[in-house]
Design a protein around this motif. Sequence first.
Motif, PDB file in Angstrom:
ATOM      1  N   ASP A 176      25.544 -20.035   0.415  1.00 19.11           N
ATOM      2  CA  ASP A 176      25.205 -21.327   1.012  1.00 19.11           C
ATOM      3  C   ASP A 176      23.983 -21.843   0.264  1.00 19.11           C
ATOM      4  N   TYR A 177      24.197 -22.799  -0.641  1.00 16.84           N
ATOM      5  CA  TYR A 177      23.139 -23.220  -1.552  1.00 16.84           C
ATOM      6  C   TYR A 177      21.916 -23.793  -0.841  1.00 16.84           C
ATOM      7  N   ARG A 178      22.077 -24.210   0.406  1.00 15.63           N
ATOM      8  CA  ARG A 178      20.930 -24.726   1.157  1.00 15.63           C
ATOM      9  C   ARG A 178      19.941 -23.625   1.502  1.00 15.63           C
ATOM     10  N   ARG A 179      20.341 -22.383   1.349  1.00 16.98           N
ATOM     11  CA  ARG A 179      19.438 -21.275   1.660  1.00 16.98           C
ATOM     12  C   ARG A 179      18.273 -21.175   0.680  1.00 16.98           C
ATOM     13  N   GLY A 180      18.419 -21.752  -0.504  1.00 11.34           N
ATOM     14  CA  GLY A 180      17.333 -21.708  -1.468  1.00 11.34           C
ATOM     15  C   GLY A 180      16.047 -22.281  -0.899  1.00 11.34           C
ATOM     16  N   ALA A 181      16.161 -23.371  -0.153  1.00  8.56           N
ATOM     17  CA  ALA A 181      14.977 -23.999   0.449  1.00  8.56           C
ATOM     18  C   ALA A 181      14.343 -23.118   1.513  1.00  8.56           C
ATOM     19  N   MET A 182      15.121 -22.216   2.105  1.00  3.45           N
ATOM     20  CA  MET A 182      14.600 -21.338   3.150  1.00  3.45           C
ATOM     21  C   MET A 182      13.641 -20.289   2.602  1.00  3.45           C
ATOM     22  N   LEU A 183      13.584 -20.151   1.281  1.00  2.00           N
ATOM     23  CA  LEU A 183      12.711 -19.158   0.664  1.00  2.00           C
ATOM     24  C   LEU A 183      11.298 -19.684   0.432  1.00  2.00           C
ATOM     25  N   ALA A 184      11.087 -20.986   0.624  1.00  2.00           N
ATOM     26  CA  ALA A 184       9.774 -21.588   0.342  1.00  2.00           C
ATOM     27  C   ALA A 184       8.627 -20.901   1.090  1.00  2.00           C
ATOM     28  N   PRO A 185       8.758 -20.597   2.403  1.00  3.80           N
ATOM     29  CA  PRO A 185       7.649 -19.919   3.085  1.00  3.80           C
ATOM     30  C   PRO A 185       7.320 -18.547   2.484  1.00  3.80           C
ATOM     31  N   THR A 186       8.347 -17.835   2.034  1.00  2.19           N
ATOM     32  CA  THR A 186       8.112 -16.534   1.402  1.00  2.19           C
ATOM     33  C   THR A 186       7.321 -16.689   0.113  1.00  2.19           C
ATOM     34  N   PHE A 187       7.671 -17.686  -0.681  1.00  3.71           N
ATOM     35  CA  PHE A 187       6.931 -17.914  -1.924  1.00  3.71           C
ATOM     36  C   PHE A 187       5.480 -18.288  -1.624  1.00  3.71           C
ATOM     37  N   LYS A 188       5.291 -19.142  -0.634  1.00  4.04           N
ATOM     38  CA  LYS A 188       3.934 -19.565  -0.288  1.00  4.04           C
ATOM     39  C   LYS A 188       3.099 -18.383   0.192  1.00  4.04           C
ATOM     40  N   ASN A 190       3.317 -15.393  -0.652  1.00  5.09           N
ATOM     41  CA  ASN A 190       3.047 -14.467  -1.744  1.00  5.09           C
ATOM     42  C   ASN A 190       2.356 -15.130  -2.934  1.00  5.09           C
ATOM     43  N   GLY A 191       1.898 -16.364  -2.729  1.00  6.28           N
ATOM     44  CA  GLY A 191       1.137 -17.044  -3.769  1.00  6.28           C
ATOM     45  C   GLY A 191       1.925 -17.379  -5.018  1.00  6.28           C
ATOM     46  N   ILE A 192       3.219 -17.655  -4.848  1.00  5.39           N
ATOM     47  CA  ILE A 192       4.076 -17.962  -5.991  1.00  5.39           C
ATOM     48  C   ILE A 192       4.261 -19.470  -6.088  1.00  5.39           C
ATOM     49  N   SER A 193       3.889 -20.049  -7.224  1.00  2.00           N
ATOM     50  CA  SER A 193       4.007 -21.481  -7.472  1.00  2.00           C
ATOM     51  C   SER A 193       5.239 -21.757  -8.320  1.00  2.00           C
TER      52      SER A 193
END
Length: 328
Positions: A176-188, A190-193
């Motif tokens: 489900d390609y919309r899941r990519g956006a669900m990873l944003a909090p995880t990146f934030k 972990n300090g990933i830009s």
Amino acid sequence: MNQILRNCLYYGASRVGELPFLRSRLAARAAIILFHEIQRDCQSELMTGTAVSLFEYSLDWLQRGGWSIVSLDECLEKLARNDRSRRYAVLTFDDGYRDNVSVALPILERHNAPFMMYVPTGAPTRTMQTWWLGLRKLFLSRDKVAIDALGRQFHCSDIRSKTSALTEVTRWVHQDYRRGAMLAPTFKQNGISLAALNDEYFLDERELGILARHPLASIGGHTASHAALATLDEPSARAELADNRGYLENLLQFPVRHVAYPYGGFRACGPREERLVTEVGFQTAVTTRQGRLHDHTVNHFALPRIGFSSRSGFTARMSGIIEVVQAP
């Protein structure tokens, strides 16, 4: 399918497909070949691209086998004229990675091989939500990774386990390609830009402009944000295509007539997207659906490509035997 079994299938198919009587029966007129990154050290990038050795092998194999490497325009023109004097291969690169220039271009020049690069607006403008780069950075930089949206925690202290974990999460997003956006909090957390990763991995506007003037290069569209078009409403999907074409034409100052669908499978694009591509003014569109080109009747707005991750996978797919094995 288990990777070991898949490799065995490809190896066996590649050998069977080289038998003369099968080569003549399964011969295609042309093939469009798909690449993303061309990496000097695939392990350090968790096996996310094509190794230099495999890239060189594929070009050598094509030229030894009598395939003529041509531009997409020339390939389709040859098919339209029913030119059977040669078999034709088109090399395509999606997304606009820096290593397509620093690593692949000298090899392409050595082979005098034309190529197409499909570029989304968000790559050179550094605005693309490249969740796949964020995941790679996350697993490379940590031995313990929590993916809250998936409800999974991974313990991965070596390259093999990191690669396996990355593959699992990537497969989950592709369901489900919309899941990519669900990873944003995880990146934030972990300090990933993603903007910084875009800057590291993708050509910028100046570099893209220089490449576009190279005699072997053609530039195509890849939408504005690299969204899976089928997940968007029609006005948004049309805007993704039209805005990207307008951006590239303004930047490069020449017509952009070809496009690649992001992701490119049946869940990402279909008949509606084919119609939108024609309405926006593109003359061709490529998918990631596996297949070769057999005659001039091919649908120019859903062109298949050959993707592969091993020598045996490449030769099996180019021989056509995999199309027979996987046919319903």
